[in-house]
Design an enzyme around this catalytic site. Structure first.
Site, short mmCIF file in Angstrom:
data_model
loop_
_atom_site.label_atom_id
_atom_site.label_comp_id
_atom_site.label_asym_id
_atom_site.label_seq_id
_atom_site.Cartn_x
_atom_site.Cartn_y
_atom_site.Cartn_z
N HIS A 156 -15.66 -66.76 98.58
CA HIS A 156 -14.28 -67.17 98.90
C HIS A 156 -14.12 -68.69 98.76
CE1 HIS A 156 -13.99 -63.14 100.70
NE2 HIS A 156 -15.15 -63.43 101.25
N SER A 286 -9.55 -90.14 80.62
CA SER A 286 -8.13 -90.28 80.92
C SER A 286 -7.61 -91.57 80.30
CB SER A 286 -7.90 -90.30 82.43
OG SER A 286 -6.57 -90.70 82.75
#
Length: 482
Positions: A156, A286
Site C-alpha cells: 500500500h 529540467s
C-alpha cells in the site's frame, strides 16, 4: 517540401530501432509481396503449369527487391486503378516482362497482403524476443548482485517487512518470463494463409489444375514450405481470421502491463533516492531546476506502455465485426494498429534494456530508511527475547507499546528520528536484553529466505527459460535515440 513540413510518426522517426522500422517499411512490404508471387510461380511451375517458364521465374527472382522508382511508379498506377495490389502486379510485370502474364495467377489480393502480414507478425516477434531475453538476462544479473542487500518492503506504499533489492527484481523478472513464454507461444502458433482463393474455397486453383484436388493441396503445402512456415491454416475465408491478430497483440499488451509496473516501481524508488535509472553526465533534467534528475526513461516506458495496452482493443473490435468471408473495414485500422503495436513494444524493450544495463543503487539511503522503520518492526523480536529471559509477554507488550507511541510522536509531530531503541536502552525493565539489541536489529535477520529464493529463481527458473535463447544474449549497450 522538406521532410520537416509534414507529420511523421515519432514511433519510427524518433524512437524505434532501425530493424523494426525496416520490417514495417514500404520496401519490405512490397518486396515481400514479390517474394510471395515468386514462390507461387515456382510452386505452380513445379506442379506442371506449362504457362510459367524458367525465364519468367528468373526475371521475378532478379527483381524481388523493389526499387524506389518502382514504388513511385506503383503509387502513380494506384491513383489510376485505385487498387494497391494490382498496381504492384503491373509494375512487377514491367520489371519482369516474361512473367507479366502469370504474376498473381489464381490468387486473390489477400494471397499477398495477408500472407505478408503473417510473415511480418512472425519476424516482428523474433525481434522482440531477442530484446526481451536480454532485458531478463541483465535484470537477473542485477538480482544476483543485490540478492543479500536488505531493503524496506512496501505494501500500500506503506512501510512493510524487509525484503532484498535482488528479491524485488525477481518479481519483475517473473512477469517478463511470462511475457517471453506468451510471445514465443504466439509466434510459434502463427501459420500461413496459404493459397486459398477469393473466398477460401481454392476454386481458382482447382480450375488451374483441371479439377485435381491433390495438386491443389500440394500447391498449398509447397508454398508454405518455400516461405519457411510449418503449416497453413486449414480453412480461411478471403482473409485469415482476425483472431490471429488478437492472439499476437494480446501478449504485447501484457508485456506493456509488465513494463508499466516495473517502470513505475523504479520511478517511485527514484523518488525515495534508493535506485535510479542511468543518468548521463551531460543529461539535463529540467530547463529551470538544474538539480533535477528526472526518471525520463521510465516515464517513457510508462507512456508508451499505456499506448501498447490500448492497441489490443483494436484487434478485438476488428475481429468481432468481420462479416462472413471478409469485409474491408479491417484494412485501414490494421495498417495502423499492427505496426504501431510492434514498434511500440520494440521501443519499450529497447528502453528497458538501456535502463537495466545501468541501474544505480544507493546503499546508504536504503540503510538509513531501514533504520528509521526497523525499530517498530523489531518490537515482536524484543518481546520474544524478553519472554525467554523470564518476563511476562503481556507486561512487555504494554511497555513496548507505550515506548513505541512515544517514539512515533517524536517522528510525526517533532520531525525527529525514530528513538525507540534509545528508549528501550534507557528503560531498566529491558536491561536483560540490552546486550542482544544489535543482534535483534540486524536487518539481514528480517529478510526471510529472500536471498535463497533469488538465487534459486535466477539459477534454475531463469536459466532454464533462457537456455533456448543463449545465442541471442549480448553485452552490447543499447543507446537511446533521444
Amino acid at each position: 517540401m522538406s521532410q520537416f513540413d509534414s507529420y511523421a510518426s515519432p514511433l519510427s522517426s524518433r524512437y524505434a530501432s532501425k530493424e523494426m522500422s525496416s520490417l514495417f517499411s514500404p520496401r519490405t512490404r512490397y518486396s515481400t509481396w514479390r517474394k510471395l508471387w515468386l514462390n507461387l510461380a515456382i510452386a505452380e511451375k513445379q506442379l506442371g503449369l506449362s504457362a510459367i517458364t524458367e525465364e519468367a521465374i528468373e526475371q521475378l527472382r532478379a527483381h524481388v527487391t523493389i526499387t524506389d522508382g518502382e514504388i513511385d511508379a506503383a503509387s502513380v498506377q494506384e491513383k489510376i486503378v485505385r487498387h494497391d495490389v494490382m498496381s504492384h502486379v503491373h509494375v512487377y510485370g514491367v520489371a519482369a516482362p516474361a512473367a507479366a502474364g502469370i504474376i498473381h495467377l489464381g490468387a486473390t489480393s489477400c494471397f499477398v497482403t495477408d500472407n505478408a502480414d503473417l510473415i511480418f507478425l512472425r519476424d516482428a516477434c523474433d525481434l522482440l524476443l531477442t530484446k526481451l531475453v536480454n532485458v531478463i538476462d541483465r535484470l537477473s544479473s542485477f538480482a544476483l548482485e543485490y540478492k543479500d542487500m536488505p531493503v524496506l518492503g512496501w505494501t500500500h506504499f506503506q512501510p512493510a517487512q524487509l525484503t532484498t533489492v535482488g528479491k524485488r527484481a525477481t518479481l519483475w523478472i517473473q512477469e517478463l518470463l511470462w511475457d517471453l513464454r506468451n510471445i514465443q507461444r504466439a509466434r510459434d502458433d502463427i501459420g500461413l494463409r496459404g493459397v486459398k482463393g477469393t473466398t477460401g474455397t481454392q476454386a481458382s486453383f482447382l480450375a488451374l489444375f483441371d479439377g485435381d484436388h491433390d495438386k491443389v493441396e500440394e500447391l498449398d503445402q509447397l508454398v508454405v514450405e518455400l516461405l519457411g512456415f510449418k503449416y497453413a491454416y486449414p480453412v480461411t475465408g478471403q482473409t485469415y481470421s482476425r483472431k490471429i491478430d488478437i492472439d499476437v497483440l494480446g501478449p504485447l499488451a501484457s508485456l506493456g502491463a509488465t513494463a508499466h509496473k516495473m517502470a513505475t516501481d523504479l520511478r517511485l524508488l527514484a523518488n525515495l533516492k534508493e535506485i535510479e535509472e542511468p543518468f548521463e553526465s551531460t543529461q539535463i533534467g529540467s530547463s529551470a531546476m538544474a538539480y533535477k534528475r528526472n526518471p525520463m526513461r521510465c516515464e517513457r516506458v510508462c507512456s508508451l506502455a499505456r499506448h501498447l495496452t490500448g492497441l489490443y482493443q483494436d484487434t478485438v473490435q476488428t475481429a468481432s465485426v468481420q462479416w462472413f468471408e471478409r469485409t474491408l473495414d479491417d484494412s485501414a485500422i490494421r495498417r495502423v494498429s499492427i505496426p504501431s503495436a510492434f514498434l511500440t513494444a520494440d521501443i519499450v524493450l529497447s528502453t528497458l534494456l538501456n535502463i537495466t544495463s545501468g541501474l544505480v543503487v544507493y546503499p546508504k539511503v536504503i540503510e538509513r530508511r531501514i533504520h528509521s522503520e526497523l525499530p517498530f518492526m523489531a518490537t515482536e523480536n524484543i518481546i520474544m527475547a524478553m519472554v525467554q529471559k523470564g518476563q511476562s509477554r503481556q507486561e512487555c507488550h504494554e511497555k513496548i507499546r507505550v515506548l513505541s507511541h512515544q517514539a512515533a510522536r517524536v517522528v510525526k509531530e517533532e520531525g525527529g528520528d525514530n528513538d525507540l531503541i534509545e528508549r528501550v536502552k534507557n528503560d531498566s525493565y529491558f536491561s536483560p536484553i540490552w546486550d542482544e539489541l544489535d543482534k535483534l536489529l540486524d536487518p539481514s535477520t528480517f529478510v526471510g529466505r529472500a536471498p535463497q529464493q533469488t538465487d534459486k529463481f535466477v539459477n534454475v527458473t531463469v536459466s532454464a527459460a533462457l537456455a533456448p535463447f543463449k545465442k541471442y544474449l549480448t553485452s552490447e549497450k543499447i543507446e537511446l535515440s533521444v
